[in-house]
Structure formats: C-alpha cells, structure tokens
Design an enzyme around this catalytic site. Structure first.
Site, PDB file in Angstrom:
ATOM      1  N   HIS A   1       0.879  -1.206   0.000  1.00 56.13           N
ATOM      2  CA  HIS A   1       0.000   0.000   0.000  1.00 56.13           C
ATOM      3  C   HIS A   1       0.897   1.231   0.000  1.00 56.13           C
ATOM      4  O   HIS A   1       1.505   1.572   1.009  1.00 56.13           O
ATOM      5  CB  HIS A   1      -0.904   0.016   1.238  1.00 56.13           C
TER       6      HIS A   1
ATOM      7  N   HIS B   1       1.512   5.384  -1.684  1.00 51.98           N
ATOM      8  CA  HIS B   1       1.164   6.564  -2.493  1.00 51.98           C
ATOM      9  C   HIS B   1       2.452   7.142  -3.053  1.00 51.98           C
ATOM     10  O   HIS B   1       3.322   7.575  -2.291  1.00 51.98           O
ATOM     11  CB  HIS B   1       0.463   7.628  -1.636  1.00 51.98           C
TER      12      HIS B   1
ATOM     13  N   LYS C   1      -9.289  -0.211  -6.028  1.00 48.98           N
ATOM     14  CA  LYS C   1      -9.338   0.435  -4.715  1.00 48.98           C
ATOM     15  C   LYS C   1     -10.700   1.051  -4.461  1.00 48.98           C
ATOM     16  O   LYS C   1     -11.192   1.849  -5.266  1.00 48.98           O
ATOM     17  CB  LYS C   1      -8.260   1.524  -4.661  1.00 48.98           C
TER      18      LYS C   1
ATOM     19  N   HIS D   1     -10.443   1.125   1.636  1.00 46.08           N
ATOM     20  CA  HIS D   1     -10.279   2.098   2.728  1.00 46.08           C
ATOM     21  C   HIS D   1     -11.499   1.916   3.621  1.00 46.08           C
ATOM     22  O   HIS D   1     -12.595   2.341   3.284  1.00 46.08           O
ATOM     23  CB  HIS D   1     -10.205   3.537   2.187  1.00 46.08           C
TER      24      HIS D   1
ATOM     25  N   HIS E   1      -4.625  -0.641   5.988  1.00 48.39           N
ATOM     26  CA  HIS E   1      -4.209   0.111   7.183  1.00 48.39           C
ATOM     27  C   HIS E   1      -5.149  -0.080   8.377  1.00 48.39           C
ATOM     28  O   HIS E   1      -5.795   0.851   8.814  1.00 48.39           O
ATOM     29  CB  HIS E   1      -4.027   1.604   6.869  1.00 48.39           C
TER      30      HIS E   1
ATOM     31  N   ASP F   1       1.401   2.670   3.516  1.00 44.75           N
ATOM     32  CA  ASP F   1       0.523   3.828   3.314  1.00 44.75           C
ATOM     33  C   ASP F   1       1.340   5.120   3.338  1.00 44.75           C
ATOM     34  O   ASP F   1       0.843   6.164   3.730  1.00 44.75           O
ATOM     35  CB  ASP F   1      -0.598   3.891   4.353  1.00 44.75           C
TER      36      ASP F   1
HETATM   37  O1  DOR Z   1      -3.537   9.511   5.667  1.00 46.55           O
HETATM   38  C1  DOR Z   1      -3.872   9.202   4.547  1.00 46.55           C
HETATM   39  N1  DOR Z   1      -3.324   9.776   3.449  1.00 46.55           N
HETATM   40  N2  DOR Z   1      -4.830   8.284   4.395  1.00 46.55           N
HETATM   41  C2  DOR Z   1      -5.355   8.009   3.197  1.00 46.55           C
HETATM   42  O2  DOR Z   1      -6.244   7.201   3.136  1.00 46.55           O
HETATM   43  C3  DOR Z   1      -4.908   8.735   1.990  1.00 46.55           C
HETATM   44  C4  DOR Z   1      -3.563   9.260   2.151  1.00 46.55           C
HETATM   45  C5  DOR Z   1      -3.172  10.280   1.102  1.00 46.55           C
HETATM   46  O3  DOR Z   1      -3.365  10.008  -0.084  1.00 46.55           O
HETATM   47  O4  DOR Z   1      -2.649  11.325   1.473  1.00 46.55           O
HETATM   48 ZN    ZN Z   2      -3.405   5.070   1.562  1.00 44.00          ZN
END
Ligand code: DOR
Ligand code: ZN
Length: 348
Positions: free
Chosen positions: A17, A19, A103, A140, A178, A251
C-alpha cells in the site's frame, strides 16, 4: 545469555500500500521505495484519479521513468473505483495484467476521494467481474457518516459495509487497508483466507496521544486516524503474530510540510524513506525478529498470488538518524520519525 543478532537478511520485501503521487513529488519519493522494496501496490488517488486502463498504463510509465537508473522495482497498478466504474474495463484491465487490484474509497473518506463510491451496492457488477477475474479489492475501511465519531469509523465500517460485502461476494479477495483497531484485527483473524489486512508503521508505533504531544502535531495525522493504546497493541500483536492475513503496507503518503502545517492540514505520513527500519524496530521490541520476513516479504505476495521476490536485503543493528526533511523545490517533506534515532539500518 542469548546474544542479540547484529544483522538480519530477509528476502526482498514488498510494500502492499503506497502513495507515489505524480510529477515532482513522484520524482522526489520513488527512489526511496525502490531501494527497499521489490514491488508496491500503487494507490490511484491522483487528481484526477486513475480510473482507466490507459490512465494506469500512463501512470506506470511515469513511475518507471522517475526511478533512479539501475533500480529494479515493479509498480503494481490499481484502479480507483467510482460509482460509474465499468465492469468491462475492470475485466479487461485484469486480463491484460494492467490492474493488480482495484481500490474502494468511500466518497470523501480521505485525500482525493471525492470521486469515490457513494454506495457499494451500486458496484455489484464490478465486484462480480473482480471475483471472476481474481482481482483483489483494496478497501479504505471507514464510513463517512458524519454522525459517526471519527475514531469509530473503521469499526462501524466492518459491520455496515464489509461484513455484508463479504457475504455477497464470498469469492472476492479483499485487503482491509491500514487496520487501526482491535475490532478490525479480530474481524480479519476470524474471516476466511480471502480477507487480509495491511498494517502501517505509524499505527504500530503511535497511539492518538501522539497527535497532541505538547501541542498539535500535524505530522502524526493520517487517516484512519491514530487510535487508543489498546488498539495499537492489538495491531502490533497481529503484525508480529505470524498470521499470514497481516502484511506490510506503509501507506506512505507524502504531502509538503506546508500542506500539513496548516489550519486544515492534509492527512498522510511519509514513511517510505526508512520504512523497513521502522517496522523492524517493532519486531525487535516484540522479540519477533524471526517473523519479520513473513510479514514483510511473504504473506502479501502469497495473498495476491504473486511469486516471492528474488534477492535479499540486509539490515544491521546500528542506527542512524531519520532525515529531518527531504528537500523539494516547493519546500520540505517531513518523514515519519524525522530526526529520531533508528535501531536498525538497511545496508543493501
Ligand atoms: O492519511 C492518509 N493519506 N490516508 C489516506 O487514506 C490517503 C492518504 C493520502 O493520499 O494522502
Ligand atoms: Zn493510503
């Protein structure tokens, strides 16, 4: 007396997971993940979101172009589900090997989720297509009902959304992303082999007091939000238990410091730079070094039905310090545990 091991070598791990963002942010952060991990499930919550095969292919190309020369890292792409997702696009994206997962963001649950799903019942044809194609659903798991307290949104999601979804689609493989609560841990433990969960470093290290330690701490803010100590302990116990339903998913969610240190700060913690070190500290503290490789390098791949990585990474028990900041042209990015000492360091 047993001596503590000074080094630990494990099969190259994966981040289930992640970003990576886009543009300059992508170029600033991608190398950190590529250094530590063989593969990552890349979240599709760009603006606009990655909702098609073509968008996922183009994003994958941008990620590969952003990697430092010589790194071997495979981004595994995901499709952002909306109320209008076409089941045929999902089926084709799975068949062509472009999508590894899709997702589900409940609409407005978190960063860039405004195009998310307003009612999962509308997605029945999509879930049917996914079940047939063997595509994993990443979730999520928080309700967005404003009447539900923000600290209860995950637990309520299990009853209101996840349990009925599993009942309706028993063959669908689902990752509850998460996990942050004792309720979620118990749910995943009790569910069958089709249900798994990822665990972040911050939910292993911090409880909600960290948000208010001596003042408001925007760098400890993420979604799902940190919970009480008893929940952190339940999540920690799950991570080190050896149960194959739980695996590593950072995450890591970078935002510029200026976007977090604000009157309305963004949710997300950038943990990719020292992710393995941060996780390993937990397994070390819990006397579970022998379970780290399963959590980091095996359980996730097996759940996704992918081969384990070749090669290894080595960590040594001689800390360094977490960077205070990653400098970008637009300003600094503050990593998780910035400036703190690490017990372990990855050396190659
Ligand atoms: O804290 C988070 N940031 N939780 C999420 O679900 C998305 C993520 C983000 O893309 O910044
Ligand atoms: Zn995330």
């Amino acid at each position: 007396m047993q001596t503590e091991p000074r080094t630990l070598t494990i099969r190259r791990p994966d981040d289930w997971h992640l970003h990576l963002r886009d543009g300059a942010m992508l170029r600033a952060v991608a190398g950190y993940s590529a250094r530590q991990f063989g593969r990552a499930i890349v979240m599709p919550n760009l603006s606009p979101p990655v909702t098609t095969i073509a968008a996922a292919q183009a994003y994958r190309d941008r990620i590969v172009a952003a990697l430092p020369a010589g790194t071997r890292f495979t981004p595994l792409m995901t499709c952002y589900l909306t109320d209008d997702t076409d089941p045929a696009e999902i089926a084709r994206g799975a068949a062509e090997g472009v999508f590894t997962a899709a997702k589900l963001y409940p609409a407005n649950a978190t960063t860039n989720s405004s195009h998310g799903v307003t009612d999962v019942a509308r997605l029945a044809p999509v879930f049917t297509a996914m079940e047939r194609a063997g595509l994993v659903l990443c979730v999520h798991g928080e309700v967005t009902d404003p009447a539900v307290d923000v600290f209860d949104r995950e637990a309520v999601f299990l009853d209101r959304v996840l349990a009925p979804l599993i009942a309706d689609f028993p063959g669908l493989r689902i990752v509850l992303e998460h996990v942050t609560t004792a309720e979620a841990v118990a749910f995943v433990r009790a569910a069958g082999p089709h249900i798994a969960a990822t665990i972040t470093p911050q939910h292993l290290h911090l409880n909600r007091n960290a948000l208010f330690a001596g003042g408001l701490r925007p760098h400890a803010y993420c979604l799902p939000v940190l919970k009480r100590e008893r929940h952190r302990l339940a999540v920690r116990a799950a991570a080190v238990s050896g149960d194959p339903s739980f695996f590593l998913g950072t995450d890591s969610a970078p935002h510029l410091a200026s976007a977090k240190e604000s009157a309305c700060g963004c949710a997300g913690i950038f943990s990719a730079a020292f992710a393995l070190e941060t996780y390993l500290a937990v397994f070390d503290e819990e006397g579970a070094l022998d379970r780290f490789e399963g959590f980091a390098s095996e359980h996730g791949a097996r759940f996704y039905g992918l081969p384990l990585n070749d090669g290894t990474v080595m960590l040594v028990r001689d800390g360094g310090e977490v960077l205070a900041a990653v400098e970008m042209d637009e300003g600094p990015l503050v990593p998780f545990q910035a400036g703190e000492r690490l017990a372990w360091r990855m050396v190659g």
